[in-house]
Design an enzyme around this catalytic site. Structure first.
Site, mmCIF file in Angstrom:
data_model
loop_
_atom_site.group_PDB
_atom_site.id
_atom_site.type_symbol
_atom_site.label_atom_id
_atom_site.label_comp_id
_atom_site.label_asym_id
_atom_site.label_seq_id
_atom_site.Cartn_x
_atom_site.Cartn_y
_atom_site.Cartn_z
ATOM 1 N NE ARG A 35 -7.915 -0.807 5.097
ATOM 2 C CZ ARG A 35 -8.671 0.283 4.855
ATOM 3 N NH1 ARG A 35 -9.047 1.083 5.847
ATOM 4 N NH2 ARG A 35 -9.043 0.564 3.631
ATOM 5 C CB ALA B 285 0.355 6.936 5.649
ATOM 6 C CG HIS B 286 -4.911 7.723 6.374
ATOM 7 N ND1 HIS B 286 -5.011 8.577 7.448
ATOM 8 C CD2 HIS B 286 -4.662 8.499 5.301
ATOM 9 C CE1 HIS B 286 -4.846 9.816 7.028
ATOM 10 N NE2 HIS B 286 -4.632 9.800 5.735
ATOM 11 C CE LYS B 287 -6.356 1.013 1.289
ATOM 12 N NZ LYS B 287 -6.095 0.286 0.033
ATOM 13 C CB THR C 129 -0.957 0.040 1.211
ATOM 14 O OG1 THR C 129 -1.842 1.155 1.059
ATOM 15 C CG2 THR C 129 -0.220 0.175 2.531
ATOM 16 C CG ASN C 130 2.173 3.664 -2.669
ATOM 17 O OD1 ASN C 130 3.297 3.537 -2.191
ATOM 18 N ND2 ASN C 130 1.858 3.256 -3.894
ATOM 19 C CG ASP D 174 -13.111 6.948 7.663
ATOM 20 O OD1 ASP D 174 -13.784 6.033 7.160
ATOM 21 O OD2 ASP D 174 -11.963 6.781 8.116
ATOM 22 C CG ASP E 146 -8.719 -2.184 -4.544
ATOM 23 O OD1 ASP E 146 -7.923 -1.236 -4.461
ATOM 24 O OD2 ASP E 146 -9.659 -2.185 -5.364
HETATM 25 P P1 ITT Z 1 -3.371 1.695 -1.985
HETATM 26 O O1 ITT Z 1 -3.941 1.239 -3.308
HETATM 27 O O2 ITT Z 1 -1.979 2.223 -2.110
HETATM 28 O O3 ITT Z 1 -3.513 0.679 -0.896
HETATM 29 P P2 ITT Z 1 -5.546 3.626 -2.086
HETATM 30 O O4 ITT Z 1 -5.869 4.839 -1.252
HETATM 31 O O5 ITT Z 1 -5.427 3.800 -3.571
HETATM 32 O O6 ITT Z 1 -4.232 2.970 -1.460
HETATM 33 P P3 ITT Z 1 -7.882 1.894 -2.402
HETATM 34 O O7 ITT Z 1 -7.811 1.952 -3.880
HETATM 35 O O8 ITT Z 1 -8.108 0.596 -1.745
HETATM 36 O O9 ITT Z 1 -6.567 2.507 -1.742
HETATM 37 O O10 ITT Z 1 -8.973 2.874 -1.781
HETATM 38 C C1 ITT Z 1 -9.888 3.541 -2.515
HETATM 39 C C2 ITT Z 1 -10.374 4.770 -1.804
HETATM 40 O O11 ITT Z 1 -11.436 4.377 -0.942
HETATM 41 C C3 ITT Z 1 -9.393 5.515 -0.908
HETATM 42 O O12 ITT Z 1 -8.605 6.406 -1.641
HETATM 43 C C4 ITT Z 1 -10.338 6.223 0.032
HETATM 44 O O13 ITT Z 1 -10.871 7.364 -0.592
HETATM 45 C C5 ITT Z 1 -11.458 5.209 0.176
HETATM 46 N N1 ITT Z 1 -11.273 4.388 1.383
HETATM 47 C C6 ITT Z 1 -10.599 3.221 1.493
HETATM 48 N N2 ITT Z 1 -10.637 2.771 2.755
HETATM 49 C C7 ITT Z 1 -11.346 3.678 3.466
HETATM 50 C C8 ITT Z 1 -11.722 3.800 4.814
HETATM 51 O O14 ITT Z 1 -11.366 2.904 5.720
HETATM 52 N N3 ITT Z 1 -12.447 4.865 5.194
HETATM 53 C C9 ITT Z 1 -12.808 5.804 4.300
HETATM 54 N N4 ITT Z 1 -12.484 5.782 3.000
HETATM 55 C C10 ITT Z 1 -11.760 4.728 2.587
#
Ligand code: ITT
Length: 190
Positions: free
Chosen positions: A177, A10-12, A7-8, A151, A68
């Site tokens: 998650r 940081a929150h995840k 992942t890129n 969120d 994802d």
């Molecule tokens: P990586 O692919 O590098 O992991 P990303 O931000 O691109 O990071 P995703 O494609 O999985 O990750 O996420 C899609 C979007 O969904 C992300 O940019 C957020 O806007 C939203 N998202 C993902 N998880 C979330 C969460 O727990 N709470 C709120 N929004 C979330």
């Protein structure tokens, strides 16, 4: 156990670290020398999770996993879904995405939505997927500054506040998650 988290975001990373707890050393993309954005060309969350995990496995040969996630809104036929990151613009502009979501749902009574996370794990060259889902509703205005992404607009069922008004622990305990990572841990312990 050492494992690369593809992942890129940081929150995840901090959410997953907190749920995995002690015993797992999460290695970042940067730490394995992957600095480019991994192209997410799939049509589904499952495909994109797999693409990200396989990319890292092919580059490094190390055990790894990718997450994802998408927000699926009932009244929008599941949008933004797999396009959640790039809903309003090509970048990851959380504020613009939230504004667009509020616009699309203006005057819409059915505000049901769900977050879905798919995790693809590659261990010893073998791939497995798990998922986590949380259902809720989309608020009519943003509240809170914790968390990230959608969120501030997402109120999980059974709660009266958004994910952005919860502590990281509270969100992780019920989130998409948090649930997906709990499933991941079950596999990793086998
Ligand atoms: P990586 O692919 O590098 O992991 P990303 O931000 O691109 O990071 P995703 O494609 O999985 O990750 O996420 C899609 C979007 O969904 C992300 O940019 C957020 O806007 C939203 N998202 C993902 N998880 C979330 C969460 O727990 N709470 C709120 N929004 C979330």
């Amino acid at each position: 156990m050492k494992i690369v988290f593809a992942t890129n975001n940081a929150h995840k990373l901090s959410e997953v670290k907190a749920v995995l707890g002690e015993g797992y050393e999460l290695v970042t993309l940067k730490e394995v020398g992957i600095t480019e954005d991994i192209p997410e060309t799939g049509e589904t969350l499952d495909e994109n999770a797999s693409i990200k995990a396989r990319y890292v496995y092919e580059c490094t040969g190390l055990d790894c996993f990718a997450d994802d996630t998408g927000l699926e809104v009932a009244a929008l036929n599941g949008a933004p879904g797999v396009r959640s990151a790039r809903y309003a613009t090509d970048g990851h502009d959380f504020a613009a995405n939230n504004r667009k979501l509020l616009r699309e749902l203006e005057g819409v009574a059915d505000r049901r939505a769900r977050f879905r996370t798919v995790i693809s794990l590659i261990r010893g060259g073998v791939e497995q997927q798990v998922e986590g889902i949380v259902r809720g509703t989309i608020a009519t205005e943003e509240s809170g500054c914790e968390g990230f992404g959608y969120d501030p607009l997402f109120i999980p069922d059974g709660k009266s506040v958004t994910f952005a008004e919860m502590s990281a622990e509270e969100k992780n305990a019920i989130s998409h998650r948090g649930r997906a990572v709990a499933e991941l841990v079950k596999i990793l312990k086998k």
